[in-house]
Each structure stands twice: as C-alpha cells, then as structure tokens.
Write a protein that holds these residues in place. Structure first.
Motif, PDB file in Angstrom:
ATOM      1  N   THR A   1       0.776  -1.259   0.198  1.00  0.00           N
ATOM      2  CA  THR A   1      -0.433  -0.007  -0.135  1.00  0.00           C
ATOM      3  C   THR A   1       1.061   1.178   0.170  1.00  0.00           C
TER       4      THR A   1
ATOM      5  N   ASP B   1      -1.255   2.588  15.596  1.00  0.00           N
ATOM      6  CA  ASP B   1      -2.271   3.461  15.721  1.00  0.00           C
ATOM      7  C   ASP B   1      -2.579   4.073  13.545  1.00  0.00           C
TER       8      ASP B   1
ATOM      9  N   MET C   1      -2.294   2.209  10.875  1.00  0.00           N
ATOM     10  CA  MET C   1      -2.453   1.065  10.277  1.00  0.00           C
ATOM     11  C   MET C   1      -3.652   0.563  10.559  1.00  0.00           C
ATOM     12  N   PRO C   2      -4.142   0.241   9.038  1.00  0.00           N
ATOM     13  CA  PRO C   2      -5.940  -1.211   9.623  1.00  0.00           C
ATOM     14  C   PRO C   2      -5.107  -2.329   9.740  1.00  0.00           C
ATOM     15  N   GLU C   3      -6.208  -3.111  11.288  1.00  0.00           N
ATOM     16  CA  GLU C   3      -5.694  -4.221  11.234  1.00  0.00           C
ATOM     17  C   GLU C   3      -5.295  -5.134  10.729  1.00  0.00           C
TER      18      GLU C   3
ATOM     19  N   GLU D   1      -3.318  -4.505   8.518  1.00  0.00           N
ATOM     20  CA  GLU D   1      -2.060  -4.449   7.397  1.00  0.00           C
ATOM     21  C   GLU D   1      -0.603  -4.226   8.834  1.00  0.00           C
ATOM     22  N   ARG D   2      -1.053  -4.220   9.878  1.00  0.00           N
ATOM     23  CA  ARG D   2      -0.115  -4.048  10.988  1.00  0.00           C
ATOM     24  C   ARG D   2       0.853  -4.499  10.920  1.00  0.00           C
TER      25      ARG D   2
ATOM     26  N   SER E   1      -4.903   8.437  14.457  1.00  0.00           N
ATOM     27  CA  SER E   1      -6.308   8.201  15.022  1.00  0.00           C
ATOM     28  C   SER E   1      -6.251   9.094  16.807  1.00  0.00           C
TER      29      SER E   1
ATOM     30  N   GLY F   1      -9.831   0.885  17.195  1.00  0.00           N
ATOM     31  CA  GLY F   1      -9.305   0.710  17.136  1.00  0.00           C
ATOM     32  C   GLY F   1      -8.733  -0.841  18.289  1.00  0.00           C
TER      33      GLY F   1
ATOM     34  N   VAL G   1      -9.315  -4.396  18.322  1.00  0.00           N
ATOM     35  CA  VAL G   1      -9.152  -5.724  17.141  1.00  0.00           C
ATOM     36  C   VAL G   1      -9.160  -6.834  17.956  1.00  0.00           C
TER      37      VAL G   1
END
Length: 434
Positions: free
Chosen positions: A15, A132, A134-136, A138-139, A198, A423, A425
């Motif tokens: 990405t 914080d 990155m989407p879950e 992609e972390r 965020s 946030g 997960v």
C-alpha cells in the motif's frame, strides 16, 4: 519467470502508506548506520576517549533510557504519536551537528545521554504511530516490511561509513556526522509529511477544546500479563546477544575459524533479514499464532546453541560450516521472534494507551534481557558445553512463560475495552467478546 516476478513483488510493501513507512525506515537506518559504522574510531581517535570511557558512557545512557521509557510512553499519549516521533527525529538529527565539536568525556557523556533520551522518545512515538495509523489487517505485515528496510538502510550506512574509514583520515571522520545530520533532516521532514493517526486527531481535538481527556479503565501497570509478556520477550530477544556478541567471541576465542568468517556471518544475517521478514511474518495474525512463532524461535535458538557448542571440538572446514550454520539458526530465531512480537504489540495494547503500553514494554523488556551480554558471554566462554545448555534452557523457560502471559494480557484487554471501541482488534483464534 512469473514466480520470480511474484517473489519480487512480495518484497515491495503493498500500500502507499506502508511504502512511505518503509522508506522512512530506510532513511533513518542509513543515517544511523553511517555514523555507527565509524563511531568507535570517532570517539577514540577524534574525541580522544578511552575504550573504558566509551563503554561507561553507553552504560550510563542505557540506565537513563530505562528510567525515561515509561514517562516517554505516557508523553506520547498526551502529545500524540506523530508529533512525538517527528520531534524526536528532528532533535536526534540536529544533535549529529554537535558531535564534531565535542571534546572530552564530560561533553561526550552529556551528548550520549541526551541522544538516548531523544531516541527513546522518538521511538515510543514511532511504535504507537504505526499501530494507530495502519488498518488491523496491515499492522504486522507493515512492521515486517519496515524491519526489512531497516536492514537495507543499516547496510547502506555501513557502506558509506566504510568508505569514510577507507580514507584513514581523522578530518573525514570528524565531519562524517554531518552526513548523518543531512540524512536525519530528510527523515524528519518525511515523518512530518505522513498523515496524522487517529490518536493525533484526538489530541488536536482535545487541545482545541482546551480540556483534559481522562482515559477510563486500567493502564498497563495493572496488566500483569502484559508486564510478564514484555519481560519474557526481553529474554527471547537475547538472540541478538548471540548474534552480535557471543558467537563472534566464541569464534575468535574457542575455535580455529579464520576471523574473516565474521564478515560472512553478519553478511548472511543482513541478507536474510532483508528478504525474509515479509515471508516469516505472513500468517502470524493472532495471539495463538504469535505464541507458535515464539516456540519456533526458541527451537531455532536451542538448535544454534547445540550446533555452536560442537565447534569447540571440530577443526577446519567443518568448524567454519557449523559456526556459519549456528549463526543462520539464530537468525531464524530472530525472524520468528520478531513476527511474534509484531503481533503481540498489534493485538494486546489498549489502543487508547499505546504510548503507555510501549513504555511499560520497554521497561520490562530491559529487565528481561539487559543482563544477557555479561551472563551469556560468561556461560559460553567459561563453562563451554554446559554453559551453552544453560543459555538454551533460559530461552526455553522464557518461551514456556510467554503463552500464559500472553493469554492473561488478552483477557485483561477483553475486560477493559468497551464493546465497539475504536481501534479494538480481534486478539485470538476463537470467538470472544470484543
């Protein structure tokens, strides 16, 4: 050919944001590596310090780093991770401009302590920002790509520093930090261009309203599982001590291997850590996956101890091969453990307190592993075979403690986070209440 192209694509972050973060890692490591490669010559021959003074300064800086880790984490949550990261990067870069003008131990001690504080603060912001922003999904993968980029950057920095050393000129070495300064300023600018996470947006909203935001619930110092997990992770991270300290000393002191083999050992480790993290972290997405990765890591660690131990009684090409194989095995431990750590950090931190959680992890991780250079060196070089077995046993005990600690931290997070909180997960393989 298709498989080759596919393999190459797998080495490129998928990405735009992950590519920007990977490039930042490359910039940071290039600047740091440029200076660190020639730092021994710089401090002893340019600044005029003794080796003992250099070591004492680094020890004092390490103690200060331990003391400021938790406050730095708390400050990240107050100021916002991107602001903290950018400020740390900028101050760290500017400090390189002061190094050429140092003279004597007092100025060195002041600078190295300040450098450690600034680096600690910036690193705390960096860790919180990545989780914080990155989407879950992609972390973990993003952190793996950044890890690869760090190794590329340190390699480039080592090449630049090596060229400077090749001049064998103290004037060149005196002004080498200015190159690190220039790269560091580009790095700080690059961080400033990243989007706000965020938590940064929440901080800005709070500042506009001139009100203090009290985060409900219990912090990481009440999370016994997280503290224990951080301690065991610190012990498992001692694979770096084996890589960089114990095996090289063992090669020199206890085997008949040529000293040039050290270059091959570190070269192999660097290449593997550039190309493999994206693969070894793939599929490690839950707490159970991370615990499994820790066991794989400890298996590689034990294998490295057993292989290296045998080189005490071998000779010639067999010794060279076994020392190299032992170093490759401990690189496997590094890669698997990194994948587990990425996932623990992504899944088991309260997203409202990531800076604070990172600070606690730094404190207990230090307690779990800072003793290892002295202890492992003594065990391996003084006790030989039995010493290697003790080192292996220490890591196995840490792996045994990791599972219960991780699940305790998981239960704590499930209790503390409100249902549907931003946030939050999914943290395990099975169904559970968020």
């Amino acid at each position: 050919m298709t498989r080759l192209r596919s393999g190459i694509r797998q080495l490129i972050p998928p990405t735009p944001l992950s590519r920007r973060l990977a490039l930042q890692s490359l910039l940071f490591a290039t600047g740091e590596g440029t200076f660190m490669t020639g730092s021994a010559v710089f401090f002893t021959q340019v600044v005029g310090l003794s080796a003992a003074q250099v070591g004492l300064g680094l020890t004092v800086a390490g103690v200060v780093s331990f003391l400021v880790a938790y406050p730095a984490g708390r400050l990240v949550d107050v100021l916002g991770p991107k602001r903290m990261w950018a400020a740390g990067a900028l101050l760290g870069a500017l400090m390189f401009g002061v190094w050429p003008f140092m003279s004597g131990f007092a100025s060195y001690l002041l600078m190295v302590v300040l450098f450690e504080i600034v680096g600690n603060a910036g690193g705390a912001g960096r860790g919180a920002y990545i989780l914080d922003v990155m989407p879950e999904a992609e972390r973990v993968g993003t952190q793996a790509y950044m890890y690869s980029s760090l190794n590329v950057g340190f390699t480039l920095g080592a090449i630049i520093g090596g060229v400077a050393l090749a001049f064998d000129n103290l004037t060149v070495m005196r002004w080498l930090p200015l190159l690190a300064l220039a790269i560091g300023l580009v790095n700080a600018f690059w961080i400033g261009r990243l989007p706000r996470a965020s938590h940064d947006l929440r901080v800005a909203e709070r500042e506009r309203g001139a009100r203090r935001e009290n985060v409900p619930g219990k912090g990481p110092l009440r999370n016994v599982g997280w503290m224990a997990l951080s301690f065991f992770s610190g012990t498992l991270n001692t694979n770096q001590v084996l890589l960089n300290v114990v095996i090289p000393l063992w090669l020199v002191e206890e085997t008949d291997s040529p000293h040039w083999l050290l270059a091959w050992l570190f070269g192999t480790n660097t290449v593997l850590c550039i190309f493999l993290p994206a693969y070894t972290s793939r599929g490690v997405r839950t707490v159970d996956h991370a615990i499994r990765a820790v066991w794989i890591s400890s298996g590689f660690f034990v294998l490295s101890c057993l292989i290296t131990m045998e080189t005490h009684s071998t000779t010639g090409l067999l010794t060279i091969f076994l020392v190299w194989l032992g170093h490759v095995a401990v690189t496997g431990a590094e890669l698997a453990n990194s994948a587990g750590n990425f996932t623990f950090g992504a899944m088991l931190m309260d997203p409202r307190r990531r800076g604070e959680y990172g600070g606690v992890a730094e404190v207990f991780g230090t307690l779990g592993g800072r003793w290892a250079p002295a202890a492992f060196t003594f065990l391996a070089l003084s006790w030989s075979g039995p010493g290697w077995l003790v080192i292996a046993a220490i890591v196995v005990i840490a792996a045994l403690g990791t599972g219960p600690a991780a699940h305790a931290a998981e239960r704590f997070i499930q209790r503390e986070l409100p249902s549907g909180a931003a946030g939050v997960v999914t943290v395990s393989d099975g169904p559970h209440a968020d």
